[in-house]
Design a protein around this motif. Sequence first.
Motif: not given
Length: 213
Positions: A99-107, A158-161
């Motif tokens: 989640r840190l590398l691929f699911m955080r809001k970025a440009k 990763a969302s554990e859904v």
Amino acid sequence: MPPKAKFTKEEIVAAAVDIIRTSNVEDITAQALAKRLGTSTRPVFTYFSTLEELRAAATEEARRIYNTYAERGLAMTPAFKGFAMEYIGFAIQEPSLFRLLFMRKAKTMSLFEFLDREGHLYPIRQAVQATFHLDQEQADWLYENMWTYAHGIATLCASEVVSFTREEISEKLGSLCRGLLMNLHAPKDPRTAVMPGKDTVIAGSMDDYTKAL
């Protein structure tokens, strides 16, 4: 002579990564690290001037961990599918780091730019070309579509859904890859770009739609 540091830089970064695993990068604080290391806050700033510097180092360590998964996938046969499976495996085994590398809001950027930034575009392109005898444009198209699908599975994990077995992931990726390869060799069809709507009617049967494949 100054006293010898009680903890190494690597140990402090590892403790910071463990905080991410149970929480998130914003929860890396001097107090949280001191508690995890069983010491005062002083050793935290032996190697880092600010918390932001430490958080950046922890993020880089998370990326290093991710790269071990990616490289393991690229060593598989076929490397293209192995990479996708290990990308999802990283999301399953390290959901907080994923989640840190691929699911955080970025440009905001294009998908191609994102895959280039991810760091494995070129070896995967070469693997796709070598495995399926495609040109560069075809290889990039296949990778972009395969990665979009793999990222969807990884995000669910990763969302554990939703949970998937490794066998289910392998089968889904294999079926998708086969379908994408069939699409590459099928004649262009304008129906693939038809926008859905209540008045949309696609003439013909499923056999008509797939007979060119």
